[in-house]
Scaffold this motif. Structure first.
Motif, PDB file in Angstrom:
ATOM      1  N   ALA A   1      49.981 -51.305 -71.602  1.00 54.76           N
ATOM      2  CA  ALA A   1      48.568 -51.592 -71.358  1.00 54.76           C
ATOM      3  C   ALA A   1      48.274 -53.079 -71.489  1.00 54.76           C
ATOM      4  O   ALA A   1      47.537 -53.648 -70.671  1.00 54.76           O
ATOM      5  CB  ALA A   1      47.693 -50.791 -72.313  1.00 54.76           C
ATOM      6  N   SER A   2      48.839 -53.727 -72.501  1.00 54.25           N
ATOM      7  CA  SER A   2      48.578 -55.158 -72.666  1.00 54.25           C
ATOM      8  C   SER A   2      49.233 -55.969 -71.546  1.00 54.25           C
ATOM      9  O   SER A   2      48.657 -56.949 -71.067  1.00 54.25           O
ATOM     10  CB  SER A   2      49.039 -55.642 -74.042  1.00 54.25           C
ATOM     11  OG  SER A   2      50.420 -55.400 -74.208  1.00 54.25           O
ATOM     12  N   PRO A  18      55.399 -65.218 -67.400  1.00 50.98           N
ATOM     13  CA  PRO A  18      55.693 -65.436 -68.826  1.00 50.98           C
ATOM     14  C   PRO A  18      54.546 -64.974 -69.741  1.00 50.98           C
ATOM     15  O   PRO A  18      54.792 -64.440 -70.826  1.00 50.98           O
ATOM     16  CB  PRO A  18      55.894 -66.953 -68.929  1.00 50.98           C
ATOM     17  CG  PRO A  18      56.281 -67.387 -67.565  1.00 50.98           C
ATOM     18  CD  PRO A  18      55.576 -66.459 -66.630  1.00 50.98           C
ATOM     19  N   PHE A  19      53.301 -65.150 -69.291  1.00 46.26           N
ATOM     20  CA  PHE A  19      52.169 -64.703 -70.107  1.00 46.26           C
ATOM     21  C   PHE A  19      52.042 -63.180 -70.113  1.00 46.26           C
ATOM     22  O   PHE A  19      51.614 -62.599 -71.108  1.00 46.26           O
ATOM     23  CB  PHE A  19      50.869 -65.364 -69.635  1.00 46.26           C
ATOM     24  CG  PHE A  19      50.814 -66.823 -69.941  1.00 46.26           C
ATOM     25  CD1 PHE A  19      50.785 -67.269 -71.249  1.00 46.26           C
ATOM     26  CD2 PHE A  19      50.821 -67.754 -68.919  1.00 46.26           C
ATOM     27  CE1 PHE A  19      50.742 -68.622 -71.541  1.00 46.26           C
ATOM     28  CE2 PHE A  19      50.785 -69.116 -69.198  1.00 46.26           C
ATOM     29  CZ  PHE A  19      50.748 -69.551 -70.512  1.00 46.26           C
ATOM     30  N   VAL A  20      52.421 -62.538 -69.017  1.00 38.75           N
ATOM     31  CA  VAL A  20      52.426 -61.072 -68.977  1.00 38.75           C
ATOM     32  C   VAL A  20      53.453 -60.543 -69.972  1.00 38.75           C
ATOM     33  O   VAL A  20      53.196 -59.592 -70.715  1.00 38.75           O
ATOM     34  CB  VAL A  20      52.720 -60.562 -67.544  1.00 38.75           C
ATOM     35  CG1 VAL A  20      52.926 -59.058 -67.540  1.00 38.75           C
ATOM     36  CG2 VAL A  20      51.603 -60.950 -66.591  1.00 38.75           C
ATOM     37  N   SER A  37      48.342 -58.827 -66.412  1.00 37.09           N
ATOM     38  CA  SER A  37      48.646 -58.893 -64.985  1.00 37.09           C
ATOM     39  C   SER A  37      47.372 -58.800 -64.141  1.00 37.09           C
ATOM     40  O   SER A  37      47.222 -59.505 -63.143  1.00 37.09           O
ATOM     41  CB  SER A  37      49.615 -57.781 -64.611  1.00 37.09           C
ATOM     42  OG  SER A  37      49.914 -57.814 -63.244  1.00 37.09           O
ATOM     43  N   LEU A  38      46.452 -57.929 -64.542  1.00 36.10           N
ATOM     44  CA  LEU A  38      45.182 -57.795 -63.812  1.00 36.10           C
ATOM     45  C   LEU A  38      44.317 -59.045 -63.927  1.00 36.10           C
ATOM     46  O   LEU A  38      43.488 -59.312 -63.067  1.00 36.10           O
ATOM     47  CB  LEU A  38      44.411 -56.579 -64.312  1.00 36.10           C
ATOM     48  CG  LEU A  38      44.998 -55.217 -63.946  1.00 36.10           C
ATOM     49  CD1 LEU A  38      44.215 -54.100 -64.617  1.00 36.10           C
ATOM     50  CD2 LEU A  38      45.032 -55.022 -62.431  1.00 36.10           C
ATOM     51  N   LEU A  39      44.508 -59.808 -64.999  1.00 35.03           N
ATOM     52  CA  LEU A  39      43.776 -61.061 -65.180  1.00 35.03           C
ATOM     53  C   LEU A  39      44.482 -62.220 -64.481  1.00 35.03           C
ATOM     54  O   LEU A  39      44.168 -63.381 -64.727  1.00 35.03           O
ATOM     55  CB  LEU A  39      43.599 -61.363 -66.668  1.00 35.03           C
ATOM     56  CG  LEU A  39      42.725 -60.376 -67.439  1.00 35.03           C
ATOM     57  CD1 LEU A  39      42.757 -60.687 -68.928  1.00 35.03           C
ATOM     58  CD2 LEU A  39      41.301 -60.397 -66.903  1.00 35.03           C
ATOM     59  N   GLY A  51      53.110 -59.126 -77.496  1.00 34.53           N
ATOM     60  CA  GLY A  51      52.004 -59.190 -78.455  1.00 34.53           C
ATOM     61  C   GLY A  51      51.383 -57.824 -78.691  1.00 34.53           C
ATOM     62  O   GLY A  51      51.072 -57.459 -79.830  1.00 34.53           O
ATOM     63  N   GLY A  52      51.211 -57.064 -77.625  1.00 34.56           N
ATOM     64  CA  GLY A  52      50.685 -55.703 -77.761  1.00 34.56           C
ATOM     65  C   GLY A  52      51.618 -54.828 -78.573  1.00 34.56           C
ATOM     66  O   GLY A  52      51.179 -54.031 -79.409  1.00 34.56           O
TER      67      GLY A  52
END
Length: 168
Positions: free
Chosen positions: A92-93, A105-107, A98-100, A113-114
């Motif tokens: 989900a995180s 790398p941030f995904v 990804s939707l944002l 992190g999630g």
């Protein structure tokens, strides 16, 4: 209730520590030569014993044979919390990042992190639940060996004070 036989190795006030034999079903599996569990069995790792703290209001002694049990719903909820919840939060995180329109790398970092956050939630929940008597294994019955010609095994159930006998 899921039950497992074992032997009392330590006695506390209101509880006992029970040693259980870990079992493997590799002897009945057609893939036993190609899996890691089969190899572990060949190396003798399956002989490890598990120690479980079980609640008991009976007067048990070291070496007593007992059957411990845990409710199915407790085991199922624990498995979902430990295995499924972190996986869902990780996905989900990652999906949210990804939707944002975050870069890859941030995904990945969002997914990790999630997962870390879910691990902390599971850890906190486990600590709170550790003292809950409704979630703990309990001694279901004591197995008593009766000396005699037919070598009967008698099972004593503390709930109904009934004796069940079976000959072997």
């Amino acid at each position: 209730m899921i039950e497992e036989p074992g032997r009392v190795v330590a006695v506390e006030s209101g509880a006992v520590w029970v040693e259980t034999q870990r079992k493997s079903t590799c002897s009945g599996c057609s893939a036993r030569n190609g899996c890691g569990q089969g190899l572990m069995d060949k190396l003798g790792v399956r002989e490890r014993r598990g120690l479980i703290r079980a609640l008991s209001d009976q007067h048990l002694q070291l070496g007593d044979s007992v059957v411990i049990g845990i409710r199915e719903d407790v085991l199922l909820r624990g498995a979902v919390l430990v295995y499924l919840f972190p996986l869902i939060v990780l996905l989900a995180s990652s999906l949210l990042a990804s939707l944002l329109s975050a870069s890859e790398p941030f995904v990945i970092l969002a997914g990790l992190g999630g997962f870390l956050i879910s691990w902390l939630v599971v850890r906190a929940r486990s600590r709170r639940a550790a003292g809950d008597c409704a979630l703990q294994p309990v001694v279901v019955r004591v197995m008593l060996a009766v000396a005699g010609s037919d070598a009967a095994v008698v099972s004593f159930s503390p709930r109904g004070n009934d004796l069940e006998g079976s000959t072997h």
